[in-house]
Design an enzyme around this catalytic site. Structure first.
Site, short mmCIF file in Angstrom:
data_model
loop_
_atom_site.label_atom_id
_atom_site.label_comp_id
_atom_site.label_asym_id
_atom_site.label_seq_id
_atom_site.Cartn_x
_atom_site.Cartn_y
_atom_site.Cartn_z
N ASP A 68 110.44 28.26 2.81
CA ASP A 68 110.92 26.96 3.31
C ASP A 68 111.32 27.13 4.77
O ASP A 68 112.00 28.09 5.14
CB ASP A 68 112.12 26.49 2.47
CG ASP A 68 112.45 25.02 2.71
OD1 ASP A 68 112.41 24.24 1.75
OD2 ASP A 68 112.77 24.66 3.87
N ILE A 69 110.88 26.20 5.61
CA ILE A 69 111.11 26.32 7.06
C ILE A 69 112.58 26.05 7.42
O ILE A 69 113.04 26.43 8.49
CB ILE A 69 110.14 25.37 7.83
CG1 ILE A 69 109.93 25.84 9.26
CG2 ILE A 69 110.61 23.94 7.78
CD1 ILE A 69 109.15 27.11 9.37
N HIS A 76 106.82 20.40 -5.64
CA HIS A 76 107.20 21.76 -5.26
C HIS A 76 108.45 22.19 -5.99
O HIS A 76 109.32 21.40 -6.28
CB HIS A 76 107.39 21.88 -3.74
CG HIS A 76 108.29 20.84 -3.14
ND1 HIS A 76 107.87 19.56 -2.89
CD2 HIS A 76 109.60 20.88 -2.77
CE1 HIS A 76 108.86 18.86 -2.36
NE2 HIS A 76 109.92 19.63 -2.29
P1 5GP Z 1 112.35 17.94 -0.90
O1 5GP Z 1 111.06 17.15 -0.84
O2 5GP Z 1 112.34 18.90 -2.07
O3 5GP Z 1 113.55 17.05 -0.90
O4 5GP Z 1 112.46 18.82 0.41
C1 5GP Z 1 111.32 19.34 1.04
C2 5GP Z 1 111.56 20.76 1.51
O5 5GP Z 1 110.41 21.19 2.21
C3 5GP Z 1 112.76 20.95 2.45
O6 5GP Z 1 113.58 22.01 1.98
C4 5GP Z 1 112.12 21.27 3.81
O7 5GP Z 1 112.88 22.19 4.56
C5 5GP Z 1 110.77 21.83 3.41
N1 5GP Z 1 109.73 21.54 4.38
C6 5GP Z 1 109.44 20.33 4.91
N2 5GP Z 1 108.41 20.42 5.77
C7 5GP Z 1 108.04 21.72 5.78
C8 5GP Z 1 107.03 22.45 6.49
O8 5GP Z 1 106.25 21.91 7.27
N3 5GP Z 1 106.94 23.78 6.25
C9 5GP Z 1 107.78 24.42 5.39
N4 5GP Z 1 107.61 25.73 5.22
N5 5GP Z 1 108.74 23.76 4.70
C10 5GP Z 1 108.88 22.43 4.91
#
Ligand code: 5GP
Length: 130
Positions: free
Chosen positions: A29-30, A93
């Site tokens: 996660d980034i 995810h």
């Molecule tokens: P959620 O959809 O579960 O609420 O959060 C999405 C997660 O994906 C977050 O923790 C965010 O930091 C991560 N995320 C969003 N965009 C990217 C990306 O482009 N690359 C990576 N590696 N992680 C991402």
């Protein structure tokens, strides 16, 4: 339009990859809640985790288990926490987050900052234990 995670799978957007097979992909996660915070996704774009068919979901869980064990061998922690939110990215995810206390899995926490070099070596180290 392809999701940001599909773009990661096909290499249009870079990621710190940990592992992949024909159906699944794991990467850091980034914006990690903890060092080693990783995401496991199906390569086929599905928005909601529980819309995934039974066989694929079962296999994804086993894939995530292997990733979790590799993270655990790399990052000192009590255990790996599992979370599913999907409120930000509409591509299913599973979050895998190294935990030392319950507070470590609070998504309102400030995120850990890592340099690109730190991300790269961490992903490599976890990948080597997968
Ligand atoms: P959620 O959809 O579960 O609420 O959060 C999405 C997660 O994906 C977050 O923790 C965010 O930091 C991560 N995320 C969003 N965009 C990217 C990306 O482009 N690359 C990576 N590696 N992680 C991402």
């Amino acid at each position: 339009m392809a999701s940001i995670f599909t773009k990661i799978v096909v290499g249009e957007i870079p990621s710190y990859k940990i592992a992949e097979d024909e159906r699944f992909f794991a990467f850091l996660d980034i914006n990690p809640l903890a060092k080693g915070h990783a995401l496991v996704i199906p390569k086929k774009e599905v928005d909601y985790l529980f819309d995934i068919d039974d066989d694929t979901l079962a296999s994804m869980t086993l894939f995530a288990k292997r990733v979790a064990m590799a993270i655990e061998k790399t990052v000192p922690c009590k255990r790996i926490g599992v979370a599913v939110l999907g409120l930000e990215v509409p591509h299913a995810h599973i979050h895998l987050i190294p935990l030392n206390s319950e507070a470590d899995i609070n998504f309102a926490n400030p995120r850990v900052k890592l340099t690109p070099d730190e991300f790269t070596s961490l992903a490599k180290e976890i990948a080597n234990k997968f």
